[in-house]
Scaffold this motif. Structure first.
Motif, mmCIF file in Angstrom:
data_model
loop_
_atom_site.group_PDB
_atom_site.id
_atom_site.type_symbol
_atom_site.label_atom_id
_atom_site.label_comp_id
_atom_site.label_asym_id
_atom_site.label_seq_id
_atom_site.Cartn_x
_atom_site.Cartn_y
_atom_site.Cartn_z
ATOM 1 N N SER A 116 0.832 -1.209 0.000
ATOM 2 C CA SER A 116 0.000 0.000 0.000
ATOM 3 C C SER A 116 0.865 1.256 0.000
ATOM 4 O O SER A 116 0.551 2.247 -0.663
ATOM 5 C CB SER A 116 -0.925 0.010 1.219
ATOM 6 O OG SER A 116 -1.872 -1.033 1.114
ATOM 7 N N MET A 117 1.976 1.207 0.733
ATOM 8 C CA MET A 117 2.874 2.359 0.772
ATOM 9 C C MET A 117 3.596 2.553 -0.568
ATOM 10 O O MET A 117 3.781 3.688 -1.007
ATOM 11 C CB MET A 117 3.885 2.221 1.921
ATOM 12 C CG MET A 117 3.248 2.312 3.301
ATOM 13 S SD MET A 117 2.156 3.746 3.539
ATOM 14 C CE MET A 117 3.267 5.093 3.185
ATOM 15 N N LYS A 132 -5.115 17.408 -6.184
ATOM 16 C CA LYS A 132 -6.308 16.652 -5.824
ATOM 17 C C LYS A 132 -6.071 15.158 -5.995
ATOM 18 O O LYS A 132 -5.248 14.733 -6.805
ATOM 19 C CB LYS A 132 -7.532 17.092 -6.620
ATOM 20 C CG LYS A 132 -7.548 16.705 -8.086
ATOM 21 C CD LYS A 132 -8.824 17.210 -8.752
ATOM 22 C CE LYS A 132 -8.836 16.861 -10.213
ATOM 23 N NZ LYS A 132 -9.634 15.789 -10.645
ATOM 24 N N GLY A 133 -6.821 14.384 -5.237
ATOM 25 C CA GLY A 133 -6.744 12.939 -5.317
ATOM 26 C C GLY A 133 -7.292 12.312 -4.054
ATOM 27 O O GLY A 133 -7.427 12.983 -3.025
ATOM 28 N N LYS A 134 -7.614 11.050 -4.169
ATOM 29 C CA LYS A 134 -8.095 10.296 -3.009
ATOM 30 C C LYS A 134 -7.340 8.982 -2.952
ATOM 31 O O LYS A 134 -7.140 8.334 -3.975
ATOM 32 C CB LYS A 134 -9.591 10.004 -3.122
ATOM 33 C CG LYS A 134 -10.483 11.203 -2.889
ATOM 34 C CD LYS A 134 -11.956 10.799 -2.955
ATOM 35 C CE LYS A 134 -12.893 11.933 -2.638
ATOM 36 N NZ LYS A 134 -12.647 13.175 -3.339
ATOM 37 N N ILE A 135 -6.938 8.606 -1.729
ATOM 38 C CA ILE A 135 -6.283 7.325 -1.515
ATOM 39 C C ILE A 135 -7.086 6.586 -0.458
ATOM 40 O O ILE A 135 -7.318 7.116 0.637
ATOM 41 C CB ILE A 135 -4.817 7.504 -1.059
ATOM 42 C CG1 ILE A 135 -4.021 8.236 -2.148
ATOM 43 C CG2 ILE A 135 -4.194 6.143 -0.744
ATOM 44 C CD1 ILE A 135 -2.628 8.662 -1.718
ATOM 45 N N VAL A 136 -7.531 5.388 -0.815
ATOM 46 C CA VAL A 136 -8.336 4.572 0.093
ATOM 47 C C VAL A 136 -7.540 3.315 0.428
ATOM 48 O O VAL A 136 -7.144 2.578 -0.476
ATOM 49 C CB VAL A 136 -9.677 4.169 -0.577
ATOM 50 C CG1 VAL A 136 -10.510 3.306 0.361
ATOM 51 C CG2 VAL A 136 -10.450 5.409 -1.013
ATOM 52 N N ASN A 137 -7.294 3.097 1.710
ATOM 53 C CA ASN A 137 -6.623 1.885 2.160
ATOM 54 C C ASN A 137 -7.659 0.978 2.798
ATOM 55 O O ASN A 137 -8.345 1.394 3.737
ATOM 56 C CB ASN A 137 -5.516 2.221 3.177
ATOM 57 C CG ASN A 137 -4.366 2.951 2.528
ATOM 58 O OD1 ASN A 137 -4.047 2.724 1.368
ATOM 59 N ND2 ASN A 137 -3.731 3.844 3.275
ATOM 60 N N ILE A 138 -7.781 -0.240 2.280
ATOM 61 C CA ILE A 138 -8.764 -1.175 2.808
ATOM 62 C C ILE A 138 -8.192 -1.842 4.063
ATOM 63 O O ILE A 138 -7.194 -2.549 3.993
ATOM 64 C CB ILE A 138 -9.161 -2.247 1.761
ATOM 65 C CG1 ILE A 138 -9.703 -1.588 0.485
ATOM 66 C CG2 ILE A 138 -10.167 -3.239 2.352
ATOM 67 C CD1 ILE A 138 -11.005 -0.819 0.629
ATOM 68 N N GLY A 139 -8.833 -1.581 5.177
ATOM 69 C CA GLY A 139 -8.397 -2.124 6.459
ATOM 70 C C GLY A 139 -9.202 -3.356 6.830
ATOM 71 O O GLY A 139 -9.706 -4.065 5.963
ATOM 72 N N SER A 140 -9.308 -3.580 8.136
ATOM 73 C CA SER A 140 -10.085 -4.718 8.618
ATOM 74 C C SER A 140 -10.607 -4.435 10.011
ATOM 75 O O SER A 140 -9.899 -3.890 10.851
ATOM 76 C CB SER A 140 -9.209 -5.973 8.653
ATOM 77 O OG SER A 140 -9.906 -7.032 9.287
ATOM 78 N N ILE A 141 -11.838 -4.830 10.245
ATOM 79 C CA ILE A 141 -12.458 -4.690 11.562
ATOM 80 C C ILE A 141 -11.742 -5.585 12.579
ATOM 81 O O ILE A 141 -11.858 -5.391 13.782
ATOM 82 C CB ILE A 141 -13.978 -5.005 11.477
ATOM 83 C CG1 ILE A 141 -14.723 -4.552 12.730
ATOM 84 C CG2 ILE A 141 -14.226 -6.474 11.214
ATOM 85 C CD1 ILE A 141 -14.836 -3.053 12.857
ATOM 86 N N SER A 142 -10.968 -6.556 12.081
ATOM 87 C CA SER A 142 -10.266 -7.485 12.980
ATOM 88 C C SER A 142 -9.325 -6.767 13.946
ATOM 89 O O SER A 142 -9.007 -7.306 15.009
ATOM 90 C CB SER A 142 -9.494 -8.538 12.184
ATOM 91 O OG SER A 142 -8.364 -7.961 11.555
ATOM 92 N N THR A 164 -2.361 5.185 7.605
ATOM 93 C CA THR A 164 -3.427 5.930 6.938
ATOM 94 C C THR A 164 -3.772 7.201 7.710
ATOM 95 O O THR A 164 -3.964 8.268 7.112
ATOM 96 C CB THR A 164 -4.684 5.039 6.769
ATOM 97 O OG1 THR A 164 -4.320 3.886 6.004
ATOM 98 C CG2 THR A 164 -5.813 5.780 6.063
ATOM 99 N N ASP A 165 -3.835 7.102 9.038
ATOM 100 C CA ASP A 165 -4.112 8.293 9.857
ATOM 101 C C ASP A 165 -3.035 9.351 9.656
ATOM 102 O O ASP A 165 -3.333 10.544 9.567
ATOM 103 C CB ASP A 165 -4.209 7.913 11.346
ATOM 104 C CG ASP A 165 -5.535 7.248 11.683
ATOM 105 O OD1 ASP A 165 -6.497 7.366 10.887
ATOM 106 O OD2 ASP A 165 -5.617 6.609 12.748
#
Length: 176
Positions: A116-117, A132-142, A164-165
């Motif tokens: 991801s990095m 401009k731009g958007k970056i979405v990192n798919i995490g996990s509720i785990s 991500t934070d």
């Protein structure tokens, strides 16, 4: 490129193998009028998307800086932009922490965190130049309730969450 193409968002998604979240996201973004770059380690896992001319399908290994650079360059050459990056590529790692080979842990972190990095570092200069731009990192509720035999996967997703934070704070001044 004409201004009309610039108004149609280009979305690059990693981990688009059939049956997964990335595959479903690719279909959804496309259905909502986006130009979708669907990627996976193996082209064979995306044959259904490949049959549909709406998708630009690329083989991409997020563990390889060379592969990441090549695909990002191809997308910029073809579309002139990347508006959204969805870091979805990920692997599981199942087993008790006291016994899982370090090489398996390394592989998981290399894919889930460093992959991801690598993708983020590859698209940020382009997005920053456009402000401009958007970056979405798919995490996990785990990460909220870690369980036995899922420690490595959970830790990798917790690391991605922390990164991500920080990215949110660091990239905001650049419009990302």
């Amino acid at each position: 490129m004409g201004s009309s193409s610039d108004e149609t968002p280009v979305v690059l998604i990693t981990g688009c193998s059939q049956g997964g979240i990335g595959h479903a996201l690719a279909r959804e973004f496309s259905a909502n009028g986006c130009r979708v770059v669907a990627t996976s380690r193996s082209q064979k896992t995306m044959t259904e998307l490949e049959k549909d001319s709406k998708f630009f399908v690329q083989e991409l290994d997020v563990q390889s800086k060379q592969s990441v650079s090549k695909v990002v360059s191809k997308v910029i050459d073809k579309f002139g932009q990347i508006d959204v990056l969805v870091n979805n590529a990920g692997v599981q790692c199942i087993g008790p922490l006291a016994e899982i080979p370090i090489s398996a842990m390394d592989y998981t972190f290399n894919t889930n965190v460093l992959g991801s990095m690598r993708m983020t570092q590859a698209v940020v200069p382009h997005m920053a130049s456009k402000k401009k731009g958007k970056i979405v990192n798919i995490g996990s509720i785990s990460i909220m309730a870690p369980g036995p035999w899922a420690g490595v996967y959970t830790a990798s997703k917790a690391a991605l969450h922390a990164l991500t934070d920080t990215l949110r704070l660091e990239l905001k001044p650049f419009g990302i």
